[in-house]
Design an enzyme around this catalytic site. Structure first.
Site, PDB file in Angstrom:
ATOM      1  N   ARG A 165       0.841  -1.194   0.000  1.00 32.70           N
ATOM      2  CA  ARG A 165       0.000   0.000   0.000  1.00 32.70           C
ATOM      3  C   ARG A 165       0.881   1.250   0.000  1.00 32.70           C
ATOM      4  NH1 ARG A 165      -1.983  -3.592   3.911  1.00 32.70           N
ATOM      5  NH2 ARG A 165      -4.072  -4.430   3.464  1.00 32.70           N
ATOM      6  N   LYS A 189      -1.859  -2.924   8.030  1.00 32.27           N
ATOM      7  CA  LYS A 189      -3.052  -2.569   8.800  1.00 32.27           C
ATOM      8  C   LYS A 189      -3.100  -3.374  10.096  1.00 32.27           C
ATOM      9  CE  LYS A 189      -6.126  -1.077   5.050  1.00 32.27           C
ATOM     10  NZ  LYS A 189      -7.433  -1.297   4.393  1.00 32.27           N
ATOM     11  N   HIS A 259      -2.795   2.485  -5.652  1.00 37.72           N
ATOM     12  CA  HIS A 259      -3.628   1.310  -5.407  1.00 37.72           C
ATOM     13  C   HIS A 259      -3.852   0.539  -6.700  1.00 37.72           C
ATOM     14  CE1 HIS A 259      -5.659  -0.658  -2.144  1.00 37.72           C
ATOM     15  NE2 HIS A 259      -6.722  -0.886  -2.898  1.00 37.72           N
ATOM     16  N   ARG A 262      -1.028  -1.710  -7.058  1.00 36.53           N
ATOM     17  CA  ARG A 262      -1.216  -2.857  -6.152  1.00 36.53           C
ATOM     18  C   ARG A 262      -2.150  -3.880  -6.797  1.00 36.53           C
ATOM     19  NH1 ARG A 262      -1.255  -4.383  -0.610  1.00 36.53           N
ATOM     20  NH2 ARG A 262      -3.286  -5.000   0.230  1.00 36.53           N
ATOM     21  N   HIS A 285      -3.481  -9.180   3.336  1.00 34.56           N
ATOM     22  CA  HIS A 285      -4.914  -9.293   3.575  1.00 34.56           C
ATOM     23  C   HIS A 285      -5.155 -10.220   4.761  1.00 34.56           C
ATOM     24  CE1 HIS A 285      -5.976  -8.223  -0.874  1.00 34.56           C
ATOM     25  NE2 HIS A 285      -5.861  -7.159  -0.114  1.00 34.56           N
ATOM     26  N   TYR A 294      -9.176 -10.721  -7.163  1.00 30.89           N
ATOM     27  CA  TYR A 294      -8.224 -10.712  -8.268  1.00 30.89           C
ATOM     28  C   TYR A 294      -8.379 -11.933  -9.169  1.00 30.89           C
ATOM     29  CZ  TYR A 294      -6.237  -7.015  -5.497  1.00 30.89           C
ATOM     30  OH  TYR A 294      -6.082  -5.864  -4.774  1.00 30.89           O
TER      31      TYR A 294
END
Length: 313
Positions: A165, A189, A259, A262, A285, A294
């Site tokens: 990110r 995150k 993004h 990414r 993730h 994806y």
């Protein structure tokens, strides 16, 4: 009610280890919910019930809130309700049965492999105007542009080469780069740390940046930041987005953001045969469901190729 909002925010930040952005979004939703509850006659938090929650979401919908926003607000309400019940502030978890609209997930826009390669090769002219925004001064004297160009190259190579990110890239320190194993240590995150590999082109860009670019830009306040702005401090995400978009425009590519790079990295990995769970780890993730989108991108490309090439399509 005000005390419960403060306590909930503290719980999200300290116990759940949520980012400042997430805490701010949840608290904003909660304040809106409690304001609506008061307007419906609730004088105490314990009076909050499912009827009030559904009325609040219905009002948001009539005001034009998007499905994604409604889904997030319902999630905020459920999270708060569960916490308040555990904390003894609510007699029951009133939001447990609260349904939320299923957010429509659009397929992400990705670059083709040749377009991504063109973007990686784009930093050949100074980006002073891109970094400073519209109305900035023209190119700087010869020689002063090289550090900025080296920074731009390593920024693009890292974003596409690792799929991290933009906030993660801008948060990297020099010490986070393991040149021997060609991996970067990323803080993602929720404070989750992961190691992400990068390739030879990114290594070359890093070597040039650390050898000739960063020393020319760094000021005493740069600390250990890997990527620096033109003024010598840590590069901020807003500036980085502007740089990526500017190079994409110069290269004649579709509108592209960090993004988008990414998305492109994840799609190209899967199309090249990478395992879905490996891509999940690389992207950071927490759920495989976030990565599975994806696979839809790749299937859509396969369908397009089939329709174009197969005589019985």
């Amino acid at each position: 009610m005000r005390e419960s909002v403060d306590a909930f925010a503290d719980h999200l930040a300290r116990v759940r280890n949520r980012s400042a952005h997430t805490v701010r979004a949840y608290v904003t939703d909660l304040v809106s919910l409690l304001d609506h509850a008061v307007r419906m006659g609730c004088v105490d938090l314990a009076e909050l019930d499912l009827t009030v929650l559904r009325s609040w979401l219905a009002k948001q919908r009539t005001m034009g809130a998007a499905r994604t926003s409604l889904a997030r607000r319902a999630a905020s309400a459920r999270t708060f309700s569960a916490w308040a019940h555990r904390s003894g502030l609510l007699p029951a978890d009133v939001a447990a049965p609260l349904a939320s609209p299923k957010a429509h997930r659009e397929l992400p826009t990705v670059l083709r492999a040749d377009q991504a390669a063109a973007l990686m090769a784009a930093p050949s002219r100074p980006t002073a105007s891109l970094e400073a925004g519209a109305g900035a001064a023209g190119p700087s004297p010869a020689g002063e542009d090289e550090p900025v160009l080296l920074r731009d190259r390593v920024l693009l190579e890292l974003l596409y080469g690792t799929g991290i990110r933009i906030s993660e890239a801008c948060g990297l320190d020099v010490a986070d780069v393991d040149h021997g194993r060609r991996v970067v240590r990323v803080l993602g995150k929720g404070g989750r740390e992961r190691a992400v590999p990068y390739g030879v082109p990114a290594q070359r860009a890093l070597d040039a940046w650390l050898g000739r670019g960063r020393p020319a830009l760094a000021d005493p306040g740069a600390g250990g930041a890997l990527l620096l702005g033109a003024r010598g401090g840590r590069l901020n995400p807003t500036t980085a987005r502007r740089i990526v978009a500017g190079y994409a425009e110069r290269a004649g590519l579709p509108r592209t953001s960090p993004h988008g790079l990414r998305h492109s990295a994840a799609t190209h990995l899967l199309e090249g045969g990478a395992d879905l769970r490996a891509v999940q780890e690389l992207l950071g993730h927490s759920s495989l469901a976030s990565t599975q989108i994806y696979t839809h991108v790749s299937v859509e490309r396969l369908r397009a190729a089939y329709r174009q090439a197969h005589p019985r399509a």
